[in-house]
Design an enzyme around this catalytic site. Structure first.
Site, mmCIF file in Angstrom:
data_model
loop_
_atom_site.group_PDB
_atom_site.id
_atom_site.type_symbol
_atom_site.label_atom_id
_atom_site.label_comp_id
_atom_site.label_asym_id
_atom_site.label_seq_id
_atom_site.Cartn_x
_atom_site.Cartn_y
_atom_site.Cartn_z
ATOM 1 N N GLY A 97 0.800 -1.227 0.000
ATOM 2 C CA GLY A 97 0.000 0.000 0.000
ATOM 3 C C GLY A 97 0.827 1.269 0.000
ATOM 4 O O GLY A 97 2.023 1.233 -0.286
ATOM 5 N N GLY A 133 5.086 3.754 -9.037
ATOM 6 C CA GLY A 133 5.791 2.478 -9.196
ATOM 7 C C GLY A 133 4.803 1.321 -9.125
ATOM 8 O O GLY A 133 4.805 0.410 -9.961
ATOM 9 N N HIS A 134 3.924 1.363 -8.117
ATOM 10 C CA HIS A 134 2.896 0.315 -7.982
ATOM 11 C C HIS A 134 1.943 0.347 -9.182
ATOM 12 O O HIS A 134 1.554 -0.701 -9.702
ATOM 13 C CB HIS A 134 2.074 0.527 -6.704
ATOM 14 C CG HIS A 134 2.863 0.444 -5.434
ATOM 15 N ND1 HIS A 134 3.084 1.532 -4.623
ATOM 16 C CD2 HIS A 134 3.471 -0.601 -4.816
ATOM 17 C CE1 HIS A 134 3.787 1.163 -3.556
ATOM 18 N NE2 HIS A 134 4.034 -0.130 -3.650
ATOM 19 N N ASP A 190 12.755 -3.931 -5.986
ATOM 20 C CA ASP A 190 13.171 -4.903 -4.962
ATOM 21 C C ASP A 190 13.817 -6.076 -5.693
ATOM 22 O O ASP A 190 13.222 -7.151 -5.817
ATOM 23 C CB ASP A 190 11.957 -5.330 -4.147
ATOM 24 C CG ASP A 190 11.359 -4.173 -3.378
ATOM 25 O OD1 ASP A 190 11.662 -4.018 -2.190
ATOM 26 O OD2 ASP A 190 10.600 -3.387 -3.979
HETATM 27 P P1 AMP Z 1 5.904 -2.530 -1.646
HETATM 28 O O1 AMP Z 1 4.529 -1.957 -1.530
HETATM 29 O O2 AMP Z 1 6.993 -1.560 -1.384
HETATM 30 O O3 AMP Z 1 6.060 -3.839 -0.908
HETATM 31 O O4 AMP Z 1 6.073 -2.916 -3.182
HETATM 32 C C1 AMP Z 1 5.135 -3.693 -3.845
HETATM 33 C C2 AMP Z 1 5.638 -3.999 -5.225
HETATM 34 O O5 AMP Z 1 5.847 -2.778 -5.933
HETATM 35 C C3 AMP Z 1 6.985 -4.736 -5.232
HETATM 36 O O6 AMP Z 1 6.995 -5.713 -6.245
HETATM 37 C C4 AMP Z 1 7.966 -3.621 -5.521
HETATM 38 O O7 AMP Z 1 9.153 -4.056 -6.129
HETATM 39 C C5 AMP Z 1 7.160 -2.751 -6.458
HETATM 40 N N1 AMP Z 1 7.686 -1.387 -6.479
HETATM 41 C C6 AMP Z 1 7.892 -0.590 -5.404
HETATM 42 N N2 AMP Z 1 8.457 0.569 -5.798
HETATM 43 C C7 AMP Z 1 8.609 0.501 -7.135
HETATM 44 C C8 AMP Z 1 9.154 1.377 -8.129
HETATM 45 N N3 AMP Z 1 9.651 2.548 -7.819
HETATM 46 N N4 AMP Z 1 9.134 0.951 -9.415
HETATM 47 C C9 AMP Z 1 8.622 -0.275 -9.748
HETATM 48 N N5 AMP Z 1 8.119 -1.139 -8.861
HETATM 49 C C10 AMP Z 1 8.101 -0.764 -7.578
#
Ligand code: AMP
Length: 280
Positions: A31, A36-37, A151
């Site tokens: 969340g 990016g998400h 990640d």
């Molecule tokens: P998180 O909410 O941070 O656990 O991320 C959820 C998903 O979004 C994971 O697969 C992350 O690698 C991806 N993600 C987070 N930040 C970015 C970004 N800047 N660009 C691309 N994917 C992202």
């Protein structure tokens, strides 16, 4: 867009969609959604998914005792709006209680790729990640699941888990989305003050600098490149947690770096731990 809170209800719905011949995509997140998400939702759409399920769950099992589980930003209303606008067809907001029933005692552990880098600095982190992702796969039975290169190690660990445990899900890895400034988008950027945001640019700058050097020299000793990268980060006032070079497929650490290898790093900007990486 459908909203699910109960894993059992989502599992039933998802099974029905699969039986009806729909292509199901899962986008797991914690969340506080940013572009990016959103790029992951769009990637799922591009792959022809009929149902795109976004899970939003700050997974307690992947946080260490002194980490930011309580402080992690929770913006559920805004997240739901963003998911719907981006084309998600279902959103899943489980609670820790319905994801981890009383006396939960089964965990998934990847034993090689998760041992270095973030895994070494955050003991138990990838055990938490693998466990929750395995559960999400079993709840949604997705044809595809989309993760971000942001990640890098996590994506590698998940691919290994899918291979070794025979999950019938294709993993898609989407590129890192950055601010115009170069800063990799992250929910944890919400913790940064304007001054810290400025300082944090040293991370992407240091990776860009490494790329330029490798483009010129073809191959370079990791020791000297690591010194340069660390110096850029420390000069900006951040504290290096790790800076490592690895083979992009096997994540084996390297003594010499060349095109196609990956540089992974983590650093503290004030109290905020940020990660970034780049394939050279
Ligand atoms: P998180 O909410 O941070 O656990 O991320 C959820 C998903 O979004 C994971 O697969 C992350 O690698 C991806 N993600 C987070 N930040 C970015 C970004 N800047 N660009 C691309 N994917 C992202």
């Amino acid at each position: 867009m459908k909203k699910f809170f109960d894993p059992i209800k989502l599992q039933k719905w998802s099974n029905e969609q699969r039986l009806a011949g729909k292509k199901i995509a899962l986008v797991p997140t914690m969340g506080a959604l940013h572009d990016g998400h959103i790029s992951l939702i769009k990637a799922a759409k591009k792959k022809g998914a009929d149902e795109i399920i976004v899970s939003i769950f700050v997974n307690p099992v992947q946080f260490g005792p002194n980490e930011d589980y309580d402080a992690y930003p929770r913006t559920e209303k805004e997240d739901a709006k963003k998911c719907s606008e981006a084309g998600a067809t279902a959103i899943f907001f489980p609670t820790p209680q319905n994801m981890y029933l009383e006396n939960h005692s089964v965990y998934v552990n990847e034993e090689i790729l998760s041992s270095g880098f973030c895994g070494a600095k955050r003991p138990g982190h990838f055990r938490g990640v693998c466990t929750v992702v395995a559960k999400l796969f079993n709840i949604t039975h997705p044809h595809i699941a989309v993760f971000g290169q942001k990640d890098f190690q996590q994506a590698a660990v998940i691919c290994q888990m899918v291979r070794d445990l025979n999950f019938d899900t294709k993993i898609i890895i989407a590129p890192i989305v950055r601010e115009k400034s170069g800063l990799a988008m992250s929910s944890r950027n919400n913790y940064l003050s304007p001054e810290e945001r400025e300082k944090a640019l040293c991370l992407s700058k240091s990776l860009q600098c490494a790329k330029t050097i490798i483009a010129e020299k073809k191959e370079i000793s990791w020791k000297s490149l690591k010194t340069k990268i660390s110096a850029i980060i420390e000069k900006a006032g951040l504290k290096v947690d790790y800076v490592e070079a690895a083979n992009a497929k096997t994540l084996t650490p390297l003594m010499k770096v060349k095109k196609g290898d990956v540089i992974l790093l983590a650093a503290f900007c004030g109290k905020t731990r940020l990660i970034d990486n780049a394939i050279m």
